[in-house]
Scaffold this motif. Sequence first.
Motif: not given
Length: 278
Positions: A57-63, A100-116, A177-180, A209-210
Amino acid sequence: MSSSEATRTAPTPAPRPGTDARQAGSIRLDRVVHGYGRGGEAVTAVGPVDLTVPAGEFLVLVGASGCGKSTLLRLIAGFERPTGGSVRVGGAEPRPGAAAGVVFQTPRLFPWRTVRGNIDLALRYAGVERARRASRRAELLARVGLEGTERRRVWEISGGQQQRVAIARALAAENPLLLLDEPFAALDALTRERLQEDVRRMSERTGRTTVFVTHSADEAVFLGSRIIVLTRGPGTVAMDLPVPLPRGDVDAEALRNSAEFAELRAHVSHAVKTAAAA
């Protein structure tokens, strides 16, 4: 690397014998309550909440802000334990990074690394063998529309592209499970709509499941197969709404411009405002 980054991409445990792998993405919340602080400073953020989410299921929590949407997401991810009730993912108590894999409001990537480098690190912590990482990385980048960006630094790509990398990283471990958590809030309207369409298609193709957190009625209606509207804190379920709009390979623009979409958006928007004022 912080412990939270490491656990978010930990290897996925094998399904229990006799358990369909897709059922590992099912979610059940029984009388869940969660609060912060102690004594006279204690605040209840969520609850009680009863909720069952079937696998796929693709569940959206809104409020409105402060209604406990992100708190519920953290409880489902296993980042926090409820102060009352129980949370189960695939029938078991969730462990950070395992379900679960989790995606936050900001990407939280490591800036010293490449995309790869960012994706390879996630693949490494997901337990993907070195010999398979290049092909798996290429698959993930293609899935989020970032072919040819492997050697670019994080600061050389746009905010929307950075969020695509974050999504690819969350998909590195084949969790059920994917959480965003409001992942597109800081993006411009055009980029936001494109990424909404990408996530919607990805959900259909992978069958994961999202659970998606937003404060936007428009986003909730476009993305969700089901929408939960939460009351203001402590957050409880004010409305549980199945979304009868077509899914699969649909014309996104035509869907957004349809009378059915406009009617549902108005209904959800009114429910959010009513729940926030109650």
